[in-house]
Design a protein around this motif. Structure first.
Motif, PDB file in Angstrom:
ATOM      1  N   ALA A 146      36.122  13.576  75.664  1.00  0.00           N
ATOM      2  CA  ALA A 146      35.898  12.903  76.944  1.00  0.00           C
ATOM      3  C   ALA A 146      34.503  13.209  77.479  1.00  0.00           C
ATOM      4  O   ALA A 146      33.805  12.312  77.981  1.00  0.00           O
ATOM      5  CB  ALA A 146      36.960  13.338  77.953  1.00  0.00           C
ATOM      6  N   ASN A 149      31.966  11.186  75.580  1.00  0.00           N
ATOM      7  CA  ASN A 149      31.995   9.780  75.981  1.00  0.00           C
ATOM      8  C   ASN A 149      31.347   9.575  77.349  1.00  0.00           C
ATOM      9  O   ASN A 149      30.654   8.573  77.579  1.00  0.00           O
ATOM     10  CB  ASN A 149      33.437   9.272  76.004  1.00  0.00           C
ATOM     11  CG  ASN A 149      34.009   9.097  74.605  1.00  0.00           C
ATOM     12  OD1 ASN A 149      33.277   8.869  73.649  1.00  0.00           O
ATOM     13  ND2 ASN A 149      35.321   9.207  74.481  1.00  0.00           N
ATOM     14  N   LEU A 150      31.573  10.526  78.263  1.00  0.00           N
ATOM     15  CA  LEU A 150      30.958  10.427  79.584  1.00  0.00           C
ATOM     16  C   LEU A 150      29.440  10.516  79.484  1.00  0.00           C
ATOM     17  O   LEU A 150      28.711   9.768  80.154  1.00  0.00           O
ATOM     18  CB  LEU A 150      31.497  11.532  80.494  1.00  0.00           C
ATOM     19  CG  LEU A 150      32.924  11.334  81.025  1.00  0.00           C
ATOM     20  CD1 LEU A 150      33.414  12.603  81.706  1.00  0.00           C
ATOM     21  CD2 LEU A 150      32.976  10.152  82.000  1.00  0.00           C
ATOM     22  N   PHE A 155      32.951   5.769  78.627  1.00  0.00           N
ATOM     23  CA  PHE A 155      34.282   6.352  78.809  1.00  0.00           C
ATOM     24  C   PHE A 155      35.253   5.289  79.312  1.00  0.00           C
ATOM     25  O   PHE A 155      34.934   4.522  80.220  1.00  0.00           O
ATOM     26  CB  PHE A 155      34.237   7.501  79.815  1.00  0.00           C
ATOM     27  CG  PHE A 155      35.573   8.170  80.007  1.00  0.00           C
ATOM     28  CD1 PHE A 155      36.018   9.131  79.122  1.00  0.00           C
ATOM     29  CD2 PHE A 155      36.389   7.816  81.076  1.00  0.00           C
ATOM     30  CE1 PHE A 155      37.252   9.747  79.293  1.00  0.00           C
ATOM     31  CE2 PHE A 155      37.621   8.421  81.257  1.00  0.00           C
ATOM     32  CZ  PHE A 155      38.054   9.392  80.361  1.00  0.00           C
ATOM     33  N   ARG A 156      36.432   5.269  78.700  1.00  0.00           N
ATOM     34  CA  ARG A 156      37.483   4.351  79.126  1.00  0.00           C
ATOM     35  C   ARG A 156      38.803   5.106  79.130  1.00  0.00           C
ATOM     36  O   ARG A 156      39.197   5.680  78.112  1.00  0.00           O
ATOM     37  CB  ARG A 156      37.559   3.147  78.180  1.00  0.00           C
ATOM     38  CG  ARG A 156      38.632   2.132  78.556  1.00  0.00           C
ATOM     39  CD  ARG A 156      38.485   0.875  77.732  1.00  0.00           C
ATOM     40  NE  ARG A 156      39.508  -0.104  78.058  1.00  0.00           N
ATOM     41  CZ  ARG A 156      39.567  -1.334  77.560  1.00  0.00           C
ATOM     42  NH1 ARG A 156      38.625  -1.733  76.724  1.00  0.00           N
ATOM     43  NH2 ARG A 156      40.533  -2.162  77.902  1.00  0.00           N
ATOM     44  N   PHE A 157      39.456   5.135  80.272  1.00  0.00           N
ATOM     45  CA  PHE A 157      40.708   5.879  80.404  1.00  0.00           C
ATOM     46  C   PHE A 157      41.866   5.033  79.875  1.00  0.00           C
ATOM     47  O   PHE A 157      41.937   3.837  80.152  1.00  0.00           O
ATOM     48  CB  PHE A 157      40.946   6.224  81.881  1.00  0.00           C
ATOM     49  CG  PHE A 157      42.164   7.071  82.114  1.00  0.00           C
ATOM     50  CD1 PHE A 157      42.103   8.447  81.981  1.00  0.00           C
ATOM     51  CD2 PHE A 157      43.376   6.478  82.445  1.00  0.00           C
ATOM     52  CE1 PHE A 157      43.230   9.224  82.190  1.00  0.00           C
ATOM     53  CE2 PHE A 157      44.504   7.243  82.645  1.00  0.00           C
ATOM     54  CZ  PHE A 157      44.428   8.625  82.522  1.00  0.00           C
ATOM     55  N   PRO A 158      42.807   5.618  79.105  1.00  0.00           N
ATOM     56  CA  PRO A 158      42.868   7.015  78.672  1.00  0.00           C
ATOM     57  C   PRO A 158      42.294   7.250  77.277  1.00  0.00           C
ATOM     58  O   PRO A 158      42.266   8.376  76.811  1.00  0.00           O
ATOM     59  CB  PRO A 158      44.370   7.289  78.674  1.00  0.00           C
ATOM     60  CG  PRO A 158      44.966   5.983  78.228  1.00  0.00           C
ATOM     61  CD  PRO A 158      44.078   4.907  78.808  1.00  0.00           C
ATOM     62  N   GLY A 160      39.450   7.353  76.200  1.00  0.00           N
ATOM     63  CA  GLY A 160      38.249   8.173  76.165  1.00  0.00           C
ATOM     64  C   GLY A 160      38.512   9.636  75.901  1.00  0.00           C
ATOM     65  O   GLY A 160      37.593  10.384  75.566  1.00  0.00           O
ATOM     66  N   PHE A 161      39.772  10.075  76.050  1.00  0.00           N
ATOM     67  CA  PHE A 161      40.127  11.463  75.754  1.00  0.00           C
ATOM     68  C   PHE A 161      40.475  11.668  74.280  1.00  0.00           C
ATOM     69  O   PHE A 161      40.492  12.802  73.803  1.00  0.00           O
ATOM     70  CB  PHE A 161      41.323  11.902  76.607  1.00  0.00           C
ATOM     71  CG  PHE A 161      40.988  12.160  78.044  1.00  0.00           C
ATOM     72  CD1 PHE A 161      40.456  13.377  78.439  1.00  0.00           C
ATOM     73  CD2 PHE A 161      41.193  11.180  79.000  1.00  0.00           C
ATOM     74  CE1 PHE A 161      40.144  13.620  79.767  1.00  0.00           C
ATOM     75  CE2 PHE A 161      40.886  11.409  80.335  1.00  0.00           C
ATOM     76  CZ  PHE A 161      40.357  12.630  80.724  1.00  0.00           C
TER      77      PHE A 161
END
Length: 337
Positions: A146, A149-150, A155-158, A160-161
């Motif tokens: 995450a 990605n940030l 980043f795109r939830f979820p 991105g984790f």
């Protein structure tokens, strides 16, 4: 430093695990023969230690055998069970089983003014400490993804984790699996090793497929096939077993083999899976077709890189040798144990 001879010899696991972690990152392949010498050493050292406890005269003698039993009959089976359900790769399970044999109890290293490990559990099973340290470190892996990605502004939830977006052109050397299917995001997308296997079977590159996807989709275009290998990145070339990487074959007339393909079999997916030996990492014809359609049509895709579990296991082992048990230390600091 002062330590018993068996405990000094057990330190050899650290450089071996370090090498295995590096190889796991680079190729996701660790030869099975890596663990054989360590297992043999573990059995020999276990016999050495057991001789001094056979009398059962001291209070710690019986406890030694209890701890060994926990390591061999609980920790080692846990590794096998995790592999069986897909939580571990084969190399991860073999590494933990090896540690369960080589390091069933806590080693002790005496220095001037201090002793390592610092935090020793009441249970006293070193392989269990390695396992819990590894799990704690592995939990941080999604946070690392995450954060990356940030920093990349992507980043795109979820998802991105658990995944990252890459150029399709980079899939030839990437590890993991597609995080996308034609129906949307999915953690059960096409394995990238299976993608490489298919391309090698076709005697083609990813760029070839992207240049003319309709030709590849047409099963009539398959007039010859080539060795699929195991889909590993790189050429391996060290003579290992099933875990070793193999080079991408060159599409030469000498390698080519004729194949019969059903005219309704888009991409020749069923023919590919029928032709190769074994399973392409759980790939089905539908999953293969969906993955091929995605990499043919898109310029960037989300992939789940997976956790090279031997990496946190290596770090967790180093921490276990020095600090000791992370979970037990935290619980102790909180006054729980």
């Amino acid at each position: 430093m002062f330590a018993s001879v068996p405990d000094i010899l057990r330190l050899v696991v650290v450089p071996v695990l370090g090498w295995a972690a590096w190889r796991d990152v680079e190729t996701r392949r660790v030869p099975s023969r890596t663990w054989y010498p360590l297992v043999a050493l573990g059995v020999a050292l276990l016999a050495w230690d057991a001789l001094s406890h056979l009398s059962l005269a001291a209070p710690g003698d019986l406890l030694f055998f209890v701890r060994v039993a926990i390591s061999l009959f609980i920790v080692a089976p846990i590794a096998y069970l995790f592999w069986l359900v897909g939580g571990f790769g084969g190399a991860d399970a073999k590494a933990l089983i090896t540690i369960a044999i080589l390091l069933p109890t806590f080693p002790t290293y005496y220095f001037s003014g201090f002793t390592l490990p610092v935090v020793v559990t009441t249970l006293g099973v070193f392989s269990m400490t390695v396992l819990t340290n590894t799990v704690v470190l592995a939990i941080a892996y999604p946070l690392g993804i995450a954060g990356r990605n940030l920093l990349d502004g992507d980043f795109r939830f979820p998802v991105g984790f658990l995944g990252r977006r890459v150029d399709v052109a980079d899939l030839s050397t990437a590890h993991g699996r597609l995080f996308e299917t034609p129906d949307g995001f999915s953690r059960s997308g096409l394995d990238l090793d299976a993608l490489r296997m298919y391309l090698r079977w076709r005697g083609a590159s990813l760029s070839d497929l992207r240049e003319d996807p309709e030709a590849f989709r047409d099963p009539a275009s398959i007039d010859a096939t080539y060795p699929a290998t195991d889909g590993a990145v790189g050429d391996g070339g060290d003579g290992g077993d099933e875990a070793d990487a193999t080079p991408e074959p060159e599409a030469t007339d000498g390698d080519a083999e004729p194949v019969a393909v059903d005219p309704d079999d888009e991409w020749g997916a069923e023919a590919f899976l029928d032709d190769i030996e074994g399973s392409a990492y759980g790939t089905t014809p539908e999953k293969l077709r969906g993955g091929l359609a995605i990499v043919a049509e898109r310029d960037r895709v989300w992939i789940s890189p997976g956790i090279p579990f031997i990496v946190p296991m290596f770090v967790g082992t180093v921490v276990a040798f020095t600090y000791g048990d992370v979970v037990f230390g935290v619980l102790g600091a909180l006054g729980i144990v």
